[in-house]
Design a protein around this motif. Structure first.
Motif, PDB file in Angstrom:
ATOM      1  N   LEU A  76      57.884  45.053   5.382  1.00 45.15           N
ATOM      2  CA  LEU A  76      57.417  44.583   6.678  1.00 45.15           C
ATOM      3  C   LEU A  76      56.014  44.012   6.606  1.00 45.15           C
ATOM      4  CD1 LEU A  76      58.525  47.579   8.945  1.00 45.15           C
ATOM      5  CD2 LEU A  76      59.548  45.300   8.908  1.00 45.15           C
ATOM      6  N   LYS A  77      55.138  44.681   5.839  1.00 44.23           N
ATOM      7  CA  LYS A  77      53.737  44.272   5.828  1.00 44.23           C
ATOM      8  C   LYS A  77      53.082  44.755   4.535  1.00 44.23           C
ATOM      9  CE  LYS A  77      49.647  44.063   8.812  1.00 44.23           C
ATOM     10  NZ  LYS A  77      49.658  42.590   8.804  1.00 44.23           N
ATOM     11  N   THR A  78      52.122  43.990   4.058  1.00 44.61           N
ATOM     12  CA  THR A  78      51.329  44.391   2.901  1.00 44.61           C
ATOM     13  C   THR A  78      49.846  44.273   3.242  1.00 44.61           C
ATOM     14  OG1 THR A  78      51.392  42.148   1.989  1.00 44.61           O
ATOM     15  CG2 THR A  78      53.073  43.706   1.209  1.00 44.61           C
ATOM     16  N   PHE A  79      49.038  45.070   2.554  1.00 41.74           N
ATOM     17  CA  PHE A  79      47.601  45.089   2.767  1.00 41.74           C
ATOM     18  C   PHE A  79      46.927  44.927   1.406  1.00 41.74           C
ATOM     19  CE2 PHE A  79      49.613  47.610   6.065  1.00 41.74           C
ATOM     20  CZ  PHE A  79      49.003  47.174   7.242  1.00 41.74           C
ATOM     21  N   THR A 195      42.319  50.780  -3.238  1.00 39.31           N
ATOM     22  CA  THR A 195      42.901  49.837  -2.284  1.00 39.31           C
ATOM     23  C   THR A 195      41.783  49.237  -1.446  1.00 39.31           C
ATOM     24  OG1 THR A 195      43.218  51.565  -0.612  1.00 39.31           O
ATOM     25  CG2 THR A 195      45.068  51.137  -2.105  1.00 39.31           C
ATOM     26  N   ASP A 196      42.155  48.307  -0.567  1.00 33.02           N
ATOM     27  CA  ASP A 196      41.214  47.805   0.418  1.00 33.02           C
ATOM     28  C   ASP A 196      40.706  48.978   1.253  1.00 33.02           C
ATOM     29  OD1 ASP A 196      40.286  45.164   1.910  1.00 33.02           O
ATOM     30  OD2 ASP A 196      40.866  46.619   3.457  1.00 33.02           O
ATOM     31  N   PRO A 197      39.425  48.964   1.668  1.00 28.00           N
ATOM     32  CA  PRO A 197      38.886  50.129   2.389  1.00 28.00           C
ATOM     33  C   PRO A 197      39.588  50.447   3.700  1.00 28.00           C
ATOM     34  CG  PRO A 197      37.305  48.304   2.353  1.00 28.00           C
ATOM     35  CD  PRO A 197      38.390  47.959   1.388  1.00 28.00           C
ATOM     36  N   ALA A 198      40.288  49.484   4.288  1.00 32.43           N
ATOM     37  CA  ALA A 198      41.008  49.743   5.535  1.00 32.43           C
ATOM     38  C   ALA A 198      42.376  50.384   5.303  1.00 32.43           C
ATOM     39  CB  ALA A 198      41.181  48.450   6.321  1.00 32.43           C
ATOM     40  N   VAL A 199      42.779  50.522   4.029  1.00 28.54           N
ATOM     41  CA  VAL A 199      44.131  50.982   3.704  1.00 28.54           C
ATOM     42  C   VAL A 199      44.135  52.470   3.387  1.00 28.54           C
ATOM     43  CG1 VAL A 199      46.014  50.783   2.042  1.00 28.54           C
ATOM     44  CG2 VAL A 199      44.860  48.726   2.868  1.00 28.54           C
ATOM     45  N   ASN A 200      45.037  53.183   4.019  1.00 28.83           N
ATOM     46  CA  ASN A 200      45.348  54.573   3.666  1.00 28.83           C
ATOM     47  C   ASN A 200      46.697  54.916   4.270  1.00 28.83           C
ATOM     48  OD1 ASN A 200      44.911  55.967   6.395  1.00 28.83           O
ATOM     49  ND2 ASN A 200      42.906  54.993   6.087  1.00 28.83           N
ATOM     50  N   LYS A 201      47.259  56.034   3.847  1.00 29.26           N
ATOM     51  CA  LYS A 201      48.584  56.402   4.336  1.00 29.26           C
ATOM     52  C   LYS A 201      48.591  56.601   5.853  1.00 29.26           C
ATOM     53  CE  LYS A 201      50.107  58.833   0.132  1.00 29.26           C
ATOM     54  NZ  LYS A 201      50.654  60.105  -0.373  1.00 29.26           N
ATOM     55  N   GLY A 202      47.530  57.204   6.383  1.00 31.78           N
ATOM     56  CA  GLY A 202      47.496  57.466   7.814  1.00 31.78           C
ATOM     57  C   GLY A 202      47.534  56.197   8.642  1.00 31.78           C
ATOM     58  N   ALA A 203      46.730  55.207   8.256  1.00 33.86           N
ATOM     59  CA  ALA A 203      46.693  53.953   9.009  1.00 33.86           C
ATOM     60  C   ALA A 203      48.031  53.229   8.945  1.00 33.86           C
ATOM     61  CB  ALA A 203      45.575  53.068   8.469  1.00 33.86           C
ATOM     62  N   SER A 204      48.671  53.241   7.777  1.00 33.35           N
ATOM     63  CA  SER A 204      49.938  52.530   7.630  1.00 33.35           C
ATOM     64  C   SER A 204      51.078  53.234   8.352  1.00 33.35           C
ATOM     65  CB  SER A 204      50.269  52.348   6.146  1.00 33.35           C
ATOM     66  OG  SER A 204      49.346  51.450   5.565  1.00 33.35           O
ATOM     67  N   ILE A 205      51.061  54.571   8.354  1.00 34.71           N
ATOM     68  CA  ILE A 205      52.077  55.304   9.118  1.00 34.71           C
ATOM     69  C   ILE A 205      51.897  55.036  10.608  1.00 34.71           C
ATOM     70  CG2 ILE A 205      52.855  57.616   9.778  1.00 34.71           C
ATOM     71  CD1 ILE A 205      52.134  58.406   6.828  1.00 34.71           C
ATOM     72  N   ALA A 206      50.645  54.984  11.065  1.00 34.19           N
ATOM     73  CA  ALA A 206      50.398  54.663  12.472  1.00 34.19           C
ATOM     74  C   ALA A 206      50.896  53.257  12.799  1.00 34.19           C
ATOM     75  CB  ALA A 206      48.909  54.800  12.776  1.00 34.19           C
ATOM     76  N   TRP A 207      50.664  52.294  11.888  1.00 33.78           N
ATOM     77  CA  TRP A 207      51.160  50.931  12.095  1.00 33.78           C
ATOM     78  C   TRP A 207      52.682  50.924  12.196  1.00 33.78           C
ATOM     79  CZ3 TRP A 207      54.542  47.507  10.073  1.00 33.78           C
ATOM     80  CH2 TRP A 207      54.403  46.157  10.436  1.00 33.78           C
ATOM     81  N   LEU A 208      53.332  51.647  11.276  1.00 33.31           N
ATOM     82  CA  LEU A 208      54.792  51.694  11.279  1.00 33.31           C
ATOM     83  C   LEU A 208      55.320  52.385  12.533  1.00 33.31           C
ATOM     84  CD1 LEU A 208      57.505  51.226   9.873  1.00 33.31           C
ATOM     85  CD2 LEU A 208      57.134  53.355   8.603  1.00 33.31           C
TER      86      LEU A 208
END
Length: 281
Positions: A76-79, A195-208
């Motif tokens: 769906l999305k990559t960072f 990773t990019d500083p904005a990337v982490n599991k929490g942020a991506s789970i929230a996005w999903l």
């Protein structure tokens, strides 16, 4: 009511041998049959559950520490990391073999021998246990990849192991100096996972979750290591396994049992059954 269960893999959802087994498959099938989502949140470069032995189970994925988000149909999305990071990092440390991870594969900056040398600081028992897995994985890596080739790709995550303590300290100092370009969130202190500083599991789970129409208070997360801390801190319903690191237990709201005893899949099933009983009253 929990509508989305997101779990780390190694030390959390998987068994003590880092494998998927019948108990785990049965639990995920019951949870998804009940209408909830199960998300595999891992540092591994995972694009779908079938890549790791989950077969046809309808799971979503947050792979590469959140740099890859995929649902049951595909990515769906990559960072990606910023090219400026690669331009600074790789020339500064020619003695380190960096694994640069993209959707199309893993591209290492050094030789296979350099990469293997990075595992020298692991305990002897872990070196033996991981030798077979490491040899299989290395067969799929492209080695001695030039920087120009990497800059033509969308690199999502950069991994490495550094056995030399002095060199590891230099790399940590570099990452601190360039915190505007990179964050290091390894599952283990012997590794670097960038990773990019904005990337982490929490942020991506929230996005999903937003993509799926699920509120954050309807999400439960499970983890055990350093790359799970942002995820465990973000969500109200967060659980660390008792075999996890001290930092992960401090970050989580609750601590449950060990991965060896299937604490996470059992907790997911118990939660779904409790919700089902409550709804039937």
């Amino acid at each position: 009511m929990i509508k989305l269960f997101a779990s780390d893999l190694d030390g959390t959802l998987l068994n003590a041998f880092h494998k998927v087994d019948r108990t785990i498959v049965s639990a995920i099938r019951e949870v998804t049959d009940a209408g909830a989502h199960v998300v595999l949140a891992t540092g591994r470069t995972l694009l779908s559950g079938s890549d790791l032995g989950f077969g046809d189970l309808p799971v979503e994925v947050c792979g590469a520490n959140g740099a890859i988000v995929a649902d049951r149909t595909g990515v769906l999305k990559t960072f990606p990391v910023r090219p400026e990071l690669l331009e600074l990092l790789i020339p500064a440390f020619p003695g380190i073999c960096f694994d640069c991870i993209a959707l199309e594969g893993t591209f290492a900056t050094g030789t296979a021998e350099m990469r293997t040398a990075g595992f020298a600081s692991d305990p002897w028992w872990r070196q033996i246990a991981m030798r077979g897995m490491r040899q299989v994985f290395q067969q799929s890596i492209s080695f001695e990849t030039p920087l120009s080739d990497l800059l033509d790709r969308e690199v999502l995550k950069v991994n490495c192991r550094v056995a030399d303590a002095g060199l590891a300290a230099e790399l940590k100092a570099f990452l601190t100096e360039h915190a505007d370009l990179v964050v290091n969130a390894p599952f283990s202190p012997v590794m670097f996972e960038m990773t990019d500083p904005a990337v982490n599991k929490g942020a991506s789970i929230a996005w999903l979750a937003r993509h799926l129409g699920v509120r954050e208070d309807e999400v439960a997360v499970y983890g055990d290591g350093g790359n799970d801390i942002a995820m465990l801190e973000r969500f109200e319903h967060s659980y660390a396994t008792s075999n996890g690191s001290a930092a992960s237990k401090r970050a989580a709201r609750h601590t449950i049992g060990r991965c060896a005893f299937h604490a996470v899949p059992r907790h997911m099933v118990a939660t779904v059954r409790k919700q089902r009983r409550r709804n039937s009253l």
